[in-house]
Enzyme design. Structure first.
Site, PDB file in Angstrom:
ATOM      1  N   ARG A 156      13.284  -8.727   1.839  1.00 44.50           N
ATOM      2  CA  ARG A 156      13.141  -9.005   0.403  1.00 44.50           C
ATOM      3  C   ARG A 156      14.154  -8.221  -0.439  1.00 44.50           C
ATOM      4  O   ARG A 156      14.401  -8.575  -1.590  1.00 44.50           O
ATOM      5  CB  ARG A 156      11.714  -8.708  -0.076  1.00 44.50           C
ATOM      6  CG  ARG A 156      11.311  -7.251  -0.044  1.00 44.50           C
ATOM      7  CD  ARG A 156       9.894  -7.035  -0.583  1.00 44.50           C
ATOM      8  NE  ARG A 156       9.542  -5.618  -0.543  1.00 44.50           N
ATOM      9  CZ  ARG A 156       9.015  -4.999   0.493  1.00 44.50           C
ATOM     10  NH1 ARG A 156       8.777  -5.663   1.606  1.00 44.50           N
ATOM     11  NH2 ARG A 156       8.738  -3.703   0.454  1.00 44.50           N
TER      12      ARG A 156
ATOM     13  N   ASP B 182       6.660   8.127   9.198  1.00 46.09           N
ATOM     14  CA  ASP B 182       6.796   7.270   8.016  1.00 46.09           C
ATOM     15  C   ASP B 182       6.407   7.973   6.717  1.00 46.09           C
ATOM     16  O   ASP B 182       7.203   8.707   6.136  1.00 46.09           O
ATOM     17  CB  ASP B 182       5.983   5.993   8.255  1.00 46.09           C
ATOM     18  CG  ASP B 182       6.261   4.893   7.236  1.00 46.09           C
ATOM     19  OD1 ASP B 182       7.038   5.123   6.313  1.00 46.09           O
ATOM     20  OD2 ASP B 182       5.694   3.794   7.360  1.00 46.09           O
TER      21      ASP B 182
ATOM     22  N   TYR C 231      16.432   6.052   0.940  1.00 43.06           N
ATOM     23  CA  TYR C 231      16.862   5.127  -0.122  1.00 43.06           C
ATOM     24  C   TYR C 231      16.895   5.749  -1.521  1.00 43.06           C
ATOM     25  O   TYR C 231      17.232   5.073  -2.486  1.00 43.06           O
ATOM     26  CB  TYR C 231      16.011   3.846  -0.131  1.00 43.06           C
ATOM     27  CG  TYR C 231      14.513   4.048  -0.182  1.00 43.06           C
ATOM     28  CD1 TYR C 231      13.853   4.253  -1.381  1.00 43.06           C
ATOM     29  CD2 TYR C 231      13.754   4.024   0.982  1.00 43.06           C
ATOM     30  CE1 TYR C 231      12.480   4.421  -1.431  1.00 43.06           C
ATOM     31  CE2 TYR C 231      12.372   4.195   0.950  1.00 43.06           C
ATOM     32  CZ  TYR C 231      11.741   4.397  -0.266  1.00 43.06           C
ATOM     33  OH  TYR C 231      10.379   4.574  -0.303  1.00 43.06           O
TER      34      TYR C 231
ATOM     35  N   HIS D 101       7.627  -1.400  11.829  1.00 45.47           N
ATOM     36  CA  HIS D 101       6.290  -1.995  11.662  1.00 45.47           C
ATOM     37  C   HIS D 101       6.150  -3.285  12.499  1.00 45.47           C
ATOM     38  O   HIS D 101       5.422  -3.291  13.462  1.00 45.47           O
ATOM     39  CB  HIS D 101       5.910  -2.256  10.199  1.00 45.47           C
ATOM     40  CG  HIS D 101       6.044  -1.052   9.330  1.00 45.47           C
ATOM     41  ND1 HIS D 101       5.367   0.123   9.595  1.00 45.47           N
ATOM     42  CD2 HIS D 101       6.789  -0.792   8.216  1.00 45.47           C
ATOM     43  CE1 HIS D 101       5.680   1.028   8.679  1.00 45.47           C
ATOM     44  NE2 HIS D 101       6.536   0.508   7.834  1.00 45.47           N
TER      45      HIS D 101
ATOM     46  N   ARG E 157       2.345   1.576  -3.534  1.00 45.85           N
ATOM     47  CA  ARG E 157       3.776   1.624  -3.790  1.00 45.85           C
ATOM     48  C   ARG E 157       4.068   2.042  -5.230  1.00 45.85           C
ATOM     49  O   ARG E 157       5.040   2.773  -5.489  1.00 45.85           O
ATOM     50  CB  ARG E 157       4.417   0.257  -3.487  1.00 45.85           C
ATOM     51  CG  ARG E 157       5.933   0.332  -3.418  1.00 45.85           C
ATOM     52  CD  ARG E 157       6.547  -0.999  -3.044  1.00 45.85           C
ATOM     53  NE  ARG E 157       6.483  -1.952  -4.153  1.00 45.85           N
ATOM     54  CZ  ARG E 157       7.284  -3.012  -4.279  1.00 45.85           C
ATOM     55  NH1 ARG E 157       8.184  -3.281  -3.354  1.00 45.85           N
ATOM     56  NH2 ARG E 157       7.172  -3.830  -5.300  1.00 45.85           N
TER      57      ARG E 157
ATOM     58  N   HIS F  73      10.340   8.850   5.622  1.00 42.67           N
ATOM     59  CA  HIS F  73      10.798   8.951   4.229  1.00 42.67           C
ATOM     60  C   HIS F  73      10.389  10.353   3.803  1.00 42.67           C
ATOM     61  O   HIS F  73       9.233  10.583   3.399  1.00 42.67           O
ATOM     62  CB  HIS F  73      10.117   7.912   3.336  1.00 42.67           C
ATOM     63  CG  HIS F  73      10.221   6.509   3.847  1.00 42.67           C
ATOM     64  ND1 HIS F  73      11.388   5.785   3.774  1.00 42.67           N
ATOM     65  CD2 HIS F  73       9.320   5.698   4.451  1.00 42.67           C
ATOM     66  CE1 HIS F  73      11.184   4.577   4.295  1.00 42.67           C
ATOM     67  NE2 HIS F  73       9.945   4.510   4.717  1.00 42.67           N
TER      68      HIS F  73
HETATM   69 ZN    ZN Z   1       9.163   2.973   5.826  1.00 42.78          ZN
END
Ligand code: ZN
Length: 456
Positions: free
Chosen positions: A210, A322, A123, A271, A84, A60
């Site tokens: 999710r 990551d 994203y 993961h 997060r 990311h």
């Molecule tokens: Zn990730």
């Protein structure tokens, strides 16, 4: 000259051609940046250990600029979920120019560390309030442009992100810029596929179980546009995610995915930390790749992947940086092994039989798995593959008196000064003598950008 005529000829003192080192290996590189059979005379001599550059299967990019900014204790128990919130706050400040400046710096750092390819799990599609940009794929194009500036191969994985939890709740205000419905997502894919080239591939990413409501799931994975190319998904990173999945879907995340999606060699399960023995075996036998990000998983307190059992069952792995608190294939692979040693109290866990080298096993497996889910011809010094390779410095004290049996283990397990001296990516020298071709300009723009972000 034809498009595929060799434009370089190389002779390498030692080249890693799986399963072993070969002395005085020769190969050519054509004008499209791919390896050809050697032809002609007077090859350039590569005086060092030459090995395929590492694919980075999970990134990311924007998170590079917040590395180190979430290490101060909060008022309660800190966890992945509190991290997060910090990350969401940071993400709100990223626009296409900012993203390009951050990603270009990140990709330079990757190349210098020995990664010659990156899968970008992307994203941040829209403006912070969820409104599309005038050019809807502007953020994706910023990543493509950053990869071109740095000279790294890119598998761009625009992410489908539809809901804010297993119960199908709408996206929160901080998640709105991630969201697409299936039609909008397919249009984004179609627009981006026009930008595919020798250096850029576009694949599919599903954010997580999710983030895609159960009723939408089958329509997504069975869609015609998604039947070719790689499919990446975050899965089973956190215990809370496992518990929510059990509560709402009556199964653990990997168990549910294997039952509801055609998981095969095209899939990368990022993961996959929390697995039962049965899930571990079934995932290994599916042909999919487990996308392991050991430094991020350590930083976020995720847990440890059951590597020994998974490899014994023939499971495939690759590595990713990551969240970019570390950008080093050495450190990812080292900590992949060290996590296992700490938890099992044994040594040399990744090696399968007596005499096997841990370093060779890990580099080989991560090359193969990364290449498999990158959907580009990478990961080997073979005819037809991209000319993506690194040359280890033969003057490095870390590698002094090392030979074919010991060099890979010393590369991965000795010291902290990277011996990666030269890097070729797509047939171009992007780093010579530890210096990236454009690192000063890209770093200066990065410093300006993050300084501006810090004041925003
Ligand atoms: Zn990730």
């Amino acid at each position: 000259m034809s498009d595929t005529a060799a434009v370089y000829q190389f002779s390498a003192a030692q080249a890693w051609q799986d399963p072993q080192w070969r002395s005085d290996a020769t190969f050519g590189v054509d004008s499209t940046g791919h390896i050809t059979a050697p032809a002609g005379s007077s090859p350039a001599y590569l005086d060092g250990w030459v090995l395929p550059g590492m694919p980075n299967l999970h990134s990311h990019a924007f998170q590079r600029a917040m590395a180190g900014l979430a290490e101060r204790r909060g008022p309660g128990d800190d966890s992945f979920w509190t991290w997060r919130e910090t990350m969401y706050g940071f993400a709100e400040r990223i626009d296409p120019d900012t993203l390009q400046a951050i990603a270009a710096q990140l990709y330079v750092e990757m190349l210098k560390a020995g990664y010659t390819h990156v899968c970008e799990f992307h994203y941040l599609h829209h403006q912070p309030d969820g409104t599309p940009y005038a050019q809807p794929e502007a953020m994706s194009l910023a990543l493509i442009e950053a990869a071109r500036e740095a000279g790294i191969a890119l598998t761009l994985l625009p992410v489908l992100y539809m809901s804010g939890g297993f119960d199908g709740r709408p996206l929160s205000s901080r998640q709105r810029r991630f969201g697409n419905d299936v039609d909008g997502y397919l249009q984004l894919l179609a627009n981006l596929r026009k930008h595919e080239s020798h250096d850029v591939r576009v694949g599919v990413a599903l954010h997580s179980l999710r983030a895609i409501p159960e009723h939408a799931w089958r329509g997504v994975v069975e869609h015609e546009a998604l039947k070719n190319g790689p499919v990446h998904i975050h899965i089973a990173e956190q215990i809370g995610e496992v518990q929510d999945c059990l509560a709402t879907r009556g199964a653990r995340p990997v168990e549910w995915l294997l039952d509801h999606a055609p998981v095969d060699y095209r899939w990368c399960l990022v993961h996959a930390t929390h697995l039962t023995e049965k899930e571990t075996t079934q995932l290994a036998r599916s042909g999919a790749v487990a996308g392991l990000c050991p430094t991020t998983e350590a930083n976020l307190g995720d847990g440890l992947f059951p590597l020994a059992r998974y490899l014994q069952e023939g499971g495939r792995i690759g590595i990713g940086s990551d969240s970019h608190i570390s950008i080093s294939p050495i450190e990812e692979l080292r900590w992949l092994e060290y996590g296992q040693r700490l938890s099992t109290r044994h040594r040399n866990v990744a090696a399968r039989k007596a005499g096997d080298s841990v370093g060779e096993t890990l580099w080989r497996e991560a090359l193969k798995g990364g290449a498999q889910v990158a959907d580009l011809p990478i990961g080997a010094l073979d005819v037809g593959k991209r000319a993506d390779f690194i040359v280890l410095d033969k003057e490095s004290p870390l590698l002094a008196a090392r030979n074919e049996r010991s060099v890979m283990d010393s590369f991965l397990f000795a010291g902290n000064l990277s011996p990666v001296r030269h890097v070729m990516a797509g047939g171009k020298w992007v780093m010579r003598d530890f210096q990236h071709r454009d690192e000063a300009r890209i770093a200066a723009r990065y410093r300006m950008t993050v300084t501006r972000l810090a004041g925003a």
